[in-house]
Design an enzyme around this catalytic site. Structure first.
Site, PDB file in Angstrom:
ATOM      1  N   GLY A  46       0.876  -1.015  -0.133  1.00 46.30           N
ATOM      2  CA  GLY A  46      -0.372   0.060   0.146  1.00 46.30           C
ATOM      3  C   GLY A  46       0.937   1.869  -0.039  1.00 46.30           C
ATOM      4  O   GLY A  46       1.403   1.704   0.732  1.00 46.30           O
ATOM      5  N   ALA A  70      -1.232  -7.508  12.054  1.00 50.70           N
ATOM      6  CA  ALA A  70      -1.780  -5.588  12.366  1.00 50.70           C
ATOM      7  C   ALA A  70       0.523  -4.761  11.943  1.00 50.70           C
ATOM      8  O   ALA A  70      -0.297  -3.548  12.712  1.00 50.70           O
ATOM      9  CB  ALA A  70      -1.797  -5.162  13.385  1.00 50.70           C
ATOM     10  N   ASN A  99      -0.817  -0.390  -5.531  1.00 52.70           N
ATOM     11  CA  ASN A  99      -2.214  -0.434  -4.228  1.00 52.70           C
ATOM     12  C   ASN A  99      -1.775   1.158  -3.348  1.00 52.70           C
ATOM     13  O   ASN A  99      -0.658   0.894  -3.297  1.00 52.70           O
ATOM     14  CB  ASN A  99      -1.705  -1.999  -3.460  1.00 52.70           C
ATOM     15  CG  ASN A  99      -2.777  -1.550  -2.181  1.00 52.70           C
ATOM     16  OD1 ASN A  99      -2.739  -1.244  -0.958  1.00 52.70           O
ATOM     17  ND2 ASN A  99      -4.142  -2.911  -2.400  1.00 52.70           N
ATOM     18  N   ASN A 126      -7.473   0.341  -2.191  1.00 51.37           N
ATOM     19  CA  ASN A 126      -7.505  -0.763  -0.280  1.00 51.37           C
ATOM     20  C   ASN A 126      -8.628   0.132   0.489  1.00 51.37           C
ATOM     21  O   ASN A 126      -8.146   1.159   1.576  1.00 51.37           O
ATOM     22  CB  ASN A 126      -6.237  -0.758   0.491  1.00 51.37           C
ATOM     23  CG  ASN A 126      -6.404  -1.431   1.858  1.00 51.37           C
ATOM     24  OD1 ASN A 126      -7.455  -1.797   1.796  1.00 51.37           O
ATOM     25  ND2 ASN A 126      -5.237  -1.170   2.321  1.00 51.37           N
ATOM     26  N   CYS A 129      -9.329   0.468   4.428  1.00 54.41           N
ATOM     27  CA  CYS A 129      -8.688   1.819   5.624  1.00 54.41           C
ATOM     28  C   CYS A 129      -9.582   2.054   6.244  1.00 54.41           C
ATOM     29  O   CYS A 129     -10.311   2.367   6.138  1.00 54.41           O
ATOM     30  CB  CYS A 129      -7.623   2.819   4.930  1.00 54.41           C
ATOM     31  SG  CYS A 129      -6.088   1.996   3.838  1.00 54.41           S
ATOM     32  N   ILE A 190     -11.038 -11.412  -1.566  1.00 53.72           N
ATOM     33  CA  ILE A 190     -11.079 -10.758  -0.058  1.00 53.72           C
ATOM     34  C   ILE A 190     -10.341  -9.947   0.578  1.00 53.72           C
ATOM     35  O   ILE A 190      -8.608 -10.247   0.674  1.00 53.72           O
ATOM     36  CB  ILE A 190     -12.039 -11.215   1.354  1.00 53.72           C
ATOM     37  CG1 ILE A 190     -11.753 -12.729   2.095  1.00 53.72           C
ATOM     38  CG2 ILE A 190     -12.775 -11.984   0.809  1.00 53.72           C
ATOM     39  CD1 ILE A 190     -11.182 -13.450   2.815  1.00 53.72           C
ATOM     40  N   ASN A 191     -10.272  -8.789   1.358  1.00 55.31           N
ATOM     41  CA  ASN A 191      -9.108  -7.981   2.400  1.00 55.31           C
ATOM     42  C   ASN A 191      -9.101  -9.584   4.329  1.00 55.31           C
ATOM     43  O   ASN A 191      -9.590 -10.034   3.446  1.00 55.31           O
ATOM     44  CB  ASN A 191      -9.771  -7.141   2.499  1.00 55.31           C
ATOM     45  CG  ASN A 191      -7.949  -6.224   2.907  1.00 55.31           C
ATOM     46  OD1 ASN A 191      -6.638  -6.879   3.488  1.00 55.31           O
ATOM     47  ND2 ASN A 191      -7.534  -4.760   2.571  1.00 55.31           N
TER      48      ASN A 191
END
Length: 305
Positions: A46, A70, A99, A126, A129, A190-191
């Site tokens: 990203g 995370a 991304n 994305n 977020c 999917i994310n």
């Protein structure tokens, strides 16, 4: 010769296998193990309008058949990316998908505008977020937000736009339709699924952020189901991802309706996994006499045993 080429928003990929954002950096660190020329596309980590430091540590934890992360989308910002990372990727005969991440619409738009003159093939937005303007609810959890943000991006984008959907919603088809209504050229899903792990010996959260994104083989059945639902809800191409580790996994997504697939967590365990999946798809086509991979897209049959 079997045809493995697929097309997404007018962009032809030599095969349907790409890397998932956040698991492959921008390709350089994997290039010693993977011939990037063989991939359908490389999806970068990203990229935000300014550098993001990410979340405090610990920010990775292993789980049964997967992992929690995370990281917090740590990245050097779009200016460094364009100067340092993009020229490296442009050396290879593979498609480049950047991304894009942000905390507010204006942040996304700034990156999209900055990328407008760059030699890339597609952008993946994305929308998992946290939206600072909506109490940190992820952009992708509200259909109206998804449609509005997609439309804003499409108004200024000079490259095709893929909206990357979060699975942390009640009805994935509602979100997929909103992205299509906003003008998305494709969707990817999917994310990661939101999860948590607790260290029982220390009686603390395994991640400093408490929760993280669950990825890996454990989430694949959920991902296949959502890709199938989304592919039947929209007319634009779908890119499937979520726990793909083998060619068989990738083919499940393709049969469910995905035009292409992204390989993520498996890159950490087996850097050459993407190439093995490409070869496995080719072997499958040979075995079953499939001349063109497009014959397989959405080809799952509703038959009993």
């Amino acid at each position: 010769m079997r045809n493995t080429k697929v097309t997404i928003a007018g962009v032809e990929l030599k095969n349907p296998v790409m890397t998932a954002s956040g698991t492959f950096g921008s390709g350089e660190e994997y290039s010693e193990f993977v011939d990037l020329n063989q991939l359908g596309a490389v999806v970068t980590k990203g990229v935000a309008n300014v550098p993001w430091a990410g979340n405090p540590t610990p920010r990775i934890a292993e789980t049964a058949s997967g992992m929690l992360n995370a990281i917090g989308l740590q990245n050097p910002g779009v200016d460094v990316f364009c100067k340092r990372d993009l020229p490296f990727l442009q050396q290879f005969d593979t498609r480049i998908i950047v991304n894009v991440c942000g905390h507010a619409p204006e942040e996304y738009l700034e990156v999209v505008e900055r990328l407008s003159e760059e030699k890339i093939d597609l952008m993946e937005i994305n929308i998992s977020c946290p939206n600072v303007n909506a109490g940190f609810l992820a952009f992708g959890q509200d259909a109206a937000n998804v449609e509005q943000l997609t439309a804003q991006i499409k108004r200024i984008a000079r490259h095709p736009v893929i909206m990357k959907l979060t699975p942390n919603v009640t009805d994935i088809t509602e979100i997929a339709k909103a992205a299509e209504a906003g003008g998305a050229d494709a969707i990817s899903l999917i994310n990661t699924l939101t999860g948590m792990k607790i260290d029982v010996n220390r009686r603390t959260f395994a991640l400093a952020n408490r929760t993280g994104g669950l990825s890996g083989p454990a989430i694949k059945p959920v991902a296949v189901r959502m890709v199938y639902q989304a592919a039947h809800a929209v007319k634009i191409p779908v890119i499937g991802m979520g726990g793909i580790a083998t060619a068989e996994d990738a083919l499940e997504f393709i049969l469910a309706g995905a035009t292409a697939v992204s390989v993520g967590t498996m890159n950490f365990r087996n850097p050459a996994g993407t190439l093995e999946i490409i070869r496995g798809i080719e072997a499958y086509m040979e075995r079953f006499g499939i001349q063109d991979i497009r014959e397989l897209i959405g080809g799952v049959r509703d038959t009993g045993y």
